[in-house]
Design a protein around this motif. Structure first.
Motif, PDB file in Angstrom:
ATOM      1  N   ILE A  25      78.243  41.822 -37.521  1.00  0.00           N
ATOM      2  CA  ILE A  25      78.489  41.232 -36.211  1.00  0.00           C
ATOM      3  C   ILE A  25      79.519  40.132 -36.419  1.00  0.00           C
ATOM      4  CG2 ILE A  25      77.475  40.067 -34.230  1.00  0.00           C
ATOM      5  CD1 ILE A  25      74.748  41.217 -35.163  1.00  0.00           C
ATOM      6  N   PRO A  26      80.744  40.339 -35.966  1.00  0.00           N
ATOM      7  CA  PRO A  26      81.788  39.335 -36.192  1.00  0.00           C
ATOM      8  C   PRO A  26      81.390  37.959 -35.654  1.00  0.00           C
ATOM      9  CG  PRO A  26      82.729  41.363 -35.306  1.00  0.00           C
ATOM     10  CD  PRO A  26      81.226  41.491 -35.220  1.00  0.00           C
ATOM     11  N   GLY A  27      81.558  36.950 -36.499  1.00  0.00           N
ATOM     12  CA  GLY A  27      81.279  35.582 -36.092  1.00  0.00           C
ATOM     13  C   GLY A  27      79.814  35.190 -36.131  1.00  0.00           C
ATOM     14  N   VAL A  28      78.959  36.059 -36.670  1.00  0.00           N
ATOM     15  CA  VAL A  28      77.529  35.762 -36.749  1.00  0.00           C
ATOM     16  C   VAL A  28      77.089  35.834 -38.206  1.00  0.00           C
ATOM     17  CG1 VAL A  28      75.205  36.453 -36.028  1.00  0.00           C
ATOM     18  CG2 VAL A  28      77.135  36.720 -34.452  1.00  0.00           C
ATOM     19  N   SER A  29      76.444  34.779 -38.674  1.00  0.00           N
ATOM     20  CA  SER A  29      75.887  34.777 -40.023  1.00  0.00           C
ATOM     21  C   SER A  29      74.494  35.378 -39.961  1.00  0.00           C
ATOM     22  CB  SER A  29      75.796  33.345 -40.555  1.00  0.00           C
ATOM     23  OG  SER A  29      77.082  32.778 -40.646  1.00  0.00           O
ATOM     24  N   ILE A  30      74.251  36.374 -40.794  1.00  0.00           N
ATOM     25  CA  ILE A  30      72.977  37.074 -40.797  1.00  0.00           C
ATOM     26  C   ILE A  30      72.109  36.550 -41.939  1.00  0.00           C
ATOM     27  CG2 ILE A  30      71.846  39.320 -40.950  1.00  0.00           C
ATOM     28  CD1 ILE A  30      73.651  38.947 -38.470  1.00  0.00           C
ATOM     29  N   ILE A  31      70.909  36.168 -41.616  1.00  0.00           N
ATOM     30  CA  ILE A  31      69.917  35.727 -42.598  1.00  0.00           C
ATOM     31  C   ILE A  31      68.855  36.818 -42.653  1.00  0.00           C
ATOM     32  CG2 ILE A  31      68.248  33.943 -43.212  1.00  0.00           C
ATOM     33  CD1 ILE A  31      71.129  32.917 -43.150  1.00  0.00           C
ATOM     34  N   THR A  32      68.806  37.554 -43.747  1.00  0.00           N
ATOM     35  CA  THR A  32      67.874  38.684 -43.823  1.00  0.00           C
ATOM     36  C   THR A  32      66.534  38.309 -44.431  1.00  0.00           C
ATOM     37  OG1 THR A  32      68.811  39.382 -45.934  1.00  0.00           O
ATOM     38  CG2 THR A  32      69.729  40.383 -43.945  1.00  0.00           C
ATOM     39  N   ASP A  33      66.467  37.171 -45.088  1.00  0.00           N
ATOM     40  CA  ASP A  33      65.228  36.735 -45.729  1.00  0.00           C
ATOM     41  C   ASP A  33      65.123  35.228 -45.580  1.00  0.00           C
ATOM     42  OD1 ASP A  33      63.680  35.653 -48.174  1.00  0.00           O
ATOM     43  OD2 ASP A  33      63.223  37.790 -48.216  1.00  0.00           O
ATOM     44  N   ARG A  35      64.190  33.057 -47.471  1.00  0.00           N
ATOM     45  CA  ARG A  35      64.632  32.325 -48.663  1.00  0.00           C
ATOM     46  C   ARG A  35      66.145  32.114 -48.680  1.00  0.00           C
ATOM     47  NH1 ARG A  35      60.974  36.245 -52.179  1.00  0.00           N
ATOM     48  NH2 ARG A  35      62.025  37.576 -50.691  1.00  0.00           N
ATOM     49  N   GLU A  36      66.876  32.812 -47.833  1.00  0.00           N
ATOM     50  CA  GLU A  36      68.328  32.641 -47.733  1.00  0.00           C
ATOM     51  C   GLU A  36      68.714  31.464 -46.847  1.00  0.00           C
ATOM     52  OE1 GLU A  36      69.928  36.277 -46.243  1.00  0.00           O
ATOM     53  OE2 GLU A  36      69.182  37.457 -47.907  1.00  0.00           O
ATOM     54  N   THR A  37      67.759  30.937 -46.106  1.00  0.00           N
ATOM     55  CA  THR A  37      68.063  29.908 -45.114  1.00  0.00           C
ATOM     56  C   THR A  37      68.636  28.637 -45.726  1.00  0.00           C
ATOM     57  OG1 THR A  37      66.303  30.794 -43.731  1.00  0.00           O
ATOM     58  CG2 THR A  37      67.108  28.602 -43.181  1.00  0.00           C
ATOM     59  N   LEU A  38      67.969  28.076 -46.712  1.00  0.00           N
ATOM     60  CA  LEU A  38      68.440  26.818 -47.304  1.00  0.00           C
ATOM     61  C   LEU A  38      69.801  26.971 -47.978  1.00  0.00           C
ATOM     62  CD1 LEU A  38      67.938  23.852 -47.687  1.00  0.00           C
ATOM     63  CD2 LEU A  38      66.592  24.389 -49.721  1.00  0.00           C
ATOM     64  N   PRO A  39      70.025  27.999 -48.811  1.00  0.00           N
ATOM     65  CA  PRO A  39      71.369  28.157 -49.385  1.00  0.00           C
ATOM     66  C   PRO A  39      72.448  28.365 -48.308  1.00  0.00           C
ATOM     67  CG  PRO A  39      69.789  29.480 -50.606  1.00  0.00           C
ATOM     68  CD  PRO A  39      69.073  28.945 -49.403  1.00  0.00           C
ATOM     69  N   ALA A  40      72.111  29.073 -47.251  1.00  0.00           N
ATOM     70  CA  ALA A  40      73.085  29.283 -46.171  1.00  0.00           C
ATOM     71  C   ALA A  40      73.399  27.968 -45.471  1.00  0.00           C
ATOM     72  CB  ALA A  40      72.558  30.312 -45.174  1.00  0.00           C
ATOM     73  N   LEU A  41      72.388  27.161 -45.250  1.00  0.00           N
ATOM     74  CA  LEU A  41      72.599  25.857 -44.617  1.00  0.00           C
ATOM     75  C   LEU A  41      73.435  24.951 -45.507  1.00  0.00           C
ATOM     76  CD1 LEU A  41      72.084  23.814 -42.391  1.00  0.00           C
ATOM     77  CD2 LEU A  41      69.915  23.263 -43.512  1.00  0.00           C
ATOM     78  N   ALA A  43      75.632  25.869 -47.736  1.00  0.00           N
ATOM     79  CA  ALA A  43      77.010  26.392 -47.726  1.00  0.00           C
ATOM     80  C   ALA A  43      77.709  26.008 -46.426  1.00  0.00           C
ATOM     81  CB  ALA A  43      77.005  27.905 -47.912  1.00  0.00           C
ATOM     82  N   TRP A  44      76.996  26.095 -45.302  1.00  0.00           N
ATOM     83  CA  TRP A  44      77.580  25.723 -44.016  1.00  0.00           C
ATOM     84  C   TRP A  44      77.932  24.240 -43.995  1.00  0.00           C
ATOM     85  CZ3 TRP A  44      75.869  22.346 -40.212  1.00  0.00           C
ATOM     86  CH2 TRP A  44      76.577  22.394 -39.006  1.00  0.00           C
ATOM     87  N   ARG A  45      77.021  23.400 -44.490  1.00  0.00           N
ATOM     88  CA  ARG A  45      77.296  21.957 -44.526  1.00  0.00           C
ATOM     89  C   ARG A  45      78.500  21.641 -45.410  1.00  0.00           C
ATOM     90  NH1 ARG A  45      71.150  19.653 -45.062  1.00  0.00           N
ATOM     91  NH2 ARG A  45      70.706  19.591 -42.817  1.00  0.00           N
ATOM     92  N   ALA A  46      78.610  22.312 -46.540  1.00  0.00           N
ATOM     93  CA  ALA A  46      79.763  22.095 -47.435  1.00  0.00           C
ATOM     94  C   ALA A  46      81.055  22.504 -46.747  1.00  0.00           C
ATOM     95  CB  ALA A  46      79.568  22.874 -48.740  1.00  0.00           C
TER      96      ALA A  46
END
Length: 50
Positions: A25-33, A35-41, A43-46
């Protein structure tokens, strides 16, 4: 929903239904598990600090 939001608004989606989608989905970050939430957050903050 992505088209209705300004580009500077991050849109994340997660859960079983979205994880089962095979197409991106263009422009949408997908979190499938959860446990991916904190690393994704982190990365987004960085990316926002750059």
């Amino acid at each position: 929903m992505r088209a209705a939001l300004p580009d500077n608004i991050a849109l994340w989606a997660g859960g079983r239904a979205i994880a089962a989608r095979r197409d991106a989905i263009p422009g949408v970050s997908i979190i499938t598990d959860i446990r991916e939430t904190l690393p994704a957050l982190e990365a987004w903050r960085a990316a926002q600090a750059a």
